[in-house]
Design an enzyme around this catalytic site. Structure first.
Site, PDB file in Angstrom:
ATOM      1  N   ARG A   1     -16.354 103.934  18.778  1.00 32.66           N
ATOM      2  CA  ARG A   1     -17.156 104.825  19.624  1.00 32.66           C
ATOM      3  C   ARG A   1     -18.478 104.165  19.982  1.00 32.66           C
ATOM      4  O   ARG A   1     -19.016 103.373  19.207  1.00 32.66           O
ATOM      5  CB  ARG A   1     -17.407 106.163  18.948  1.00 32.66           C
ATOM      6  CG  ARG A   1     -18.200 106.027  17.664  1.00 32.66           C
ATOM      7  CD  ARG A   1     -17.870 107.081  16.683  1.00 32.66           C
ATOM      8  NE  ARG A   1     -16.604 106.762  16.063  1.00 32.66           N
ATOM      9  CZ  ARG A   1     -16.227 107.225  14.893  1.00 32.66           C
ATOM     10  NH1 ARG A   1     -16.993 108.029  14.239  1.00 32.66           N
ATOM     11  NH2 ARG A   1     -15.072 106.899  14.377  1.00 32.66           N
TER      12      ARG A   1
ATOM     13  N   ARG B   1     -20.337 108.570  25.188  1.00 35.59           N
ATOM     14  CA  ARG B   1     -19.298 108.840  24.185  1.00 35.59           C
ATOM     15  C   ARG B   1     -18.119 109.545  24.839  1.00 35.59           C
ATOM     16  O   ARG B   1     -18.278 110.526  25.549  1.00 35.59           O
ATOM     17  CB  ARG B   1     -19.866 109.725  23.068  1.00 35.59           C
ATOM     18  CG  ARG B   1     -18.829 110.320  22.091  1.00 35.59           C
ATOM     19  CD  ARG B   1     -18.522 109.374  20.972  1.00 35.59           C
ATOM     20  NE  ARG B   1     -17.425 109.804  20.128  1.00 35.59           N
ATOM     21  CZ  ARG B   1     -17.558 110.315  18.915  1.00 35.59           C
ATOM     22  NH1 ARG B   1     -18.749 110.513  18.410  1.00 35.59           N
ATOM     23  NH2 ARG B   1     -16.494 110.639  18.215  1.00 35.59           N
TER      24      ARG B   1
ATOM     25  N   ASP C   1     -22.045 107.912  17.644  1.00 33.81           N
ATOM     26  CA  ASP C   1     -21.562 109.044  16.861  1.00 33.81           C
ATOM     27  C   ASP C   1     -22.769 109.652  16.174  1.00 33.81           C
ATOM     28  O   ASP C   1     -23.516 108.946  15.491  1.00 33.81           O
ATOM     29  CB  ASP C   1     -20.547 108.550  15.829  1.00 33.81           C
ATOM     30  CG  ASP C   1     -19.898 109.680  15.044  1.00 33.81           C
ATOM     31  OD1 ASP C   1     -19.706 110.771  15.617  1.00 33.81           O
ATOM     32  OD2 ASP C   1     -19.572 109.474  13.865  1.00 33.81           O
TER      33      ASP C   1
ATOM     34  N   ASP D   1     -23.665 112.672  13.592  1.00 37.37           N
ATOM     35  CA  ASP D   1     -23.140 113.666  12.656  1.00 37.37           C
ATOM     36  C   ASP D   1     -24.287 114.455  12.044  1.00 37.37           C
ATOM     37  O   ASP D   1     -25.246 113.865  11.524  1.00 37.37           O
ATOM     38  CB  ASP D   1     -22.366 112.984  11.520  1.00 37.37           C
ATOM     39  CG  ASP D   1     -21.020 112.440  11.949  1.00 37.37           C
ATOM     40  OD1 ASP D   1     -20.426 112.989  12.902  1.00 37.37           O
ATOM     41  OD2 ASP D   1     -20.556 111.478  11.330  1.00 37.37           O
TER      42      ASP D   1
END
Length: 147
Positions: free
Chosen positions: A87, A78, A90, A92
């Protein structure tokens, strides 16, 4: 005893499935939602995403767990450039334990959780009746109200 954390995974560059699998192998989740293909969110002129949600048990605090997620992203190539842009991977932090957490670099629950149907669908697969701290609504209720 650890804390349940819920992590959103997304990828829209490279071998998306291999990147998600690579992140999952590093996070060693207890459970994982279905992996689904979704439209981009935020910046629409980019490839479609593969998304999933993972339930992880961790002994790390929320900031340390975020550092672990960023480390996994970096291991998988990344590079942070454009906000909401394409990307490789990712990760989160969506939910962490049963209380909200706020610091300059981290807000839990994720501040846009209630706006992201694709995340709520994955969360609802794993924990539909879980109350989202600070929002005082269940994941199912948020999903029903999501755009």
């Amino acid at each position: 005893m650890g804390v349940y954390a819920y992590v959103g995974l997304g990828s829209n560059l490279g071998d998306r499935r291999a990147l998600i699998d690579g992140a999952l192998s590093r996070l060693r989740p207890l459970r994982v939602s279905a992996v689904v293909e979704t439209e981009p969110w935020g910046v629409s002129a980019q490839p479609r995403f593969l998304n999933a949600v993972a339930e992880v048990m961790t002994d790390l605090g929320p900031r340390e767990f975020l550092d672990r997620l960023r480390s996994v992203e970096q291991e998988l190539g990344r590079v942070r450039t454009e906000r909401w842009g394409p990307r490789t991977i990712d990760l989160d932090l969506l939910l962490y334990g049963d209380t909200p957490f706020e610091s300059p670099e981290l807000s839990v629950p994720h501040p846009r959780l209630a706006e992201r149907r694709f995340v709520l669908e994955g969360l609802a697969e794993l924990c539909p009746d879980r109350t989202v701290p600070g929002l005082d609504r269940t994941v199912r209720e948020l999903l029903e109200a999501a755009p």
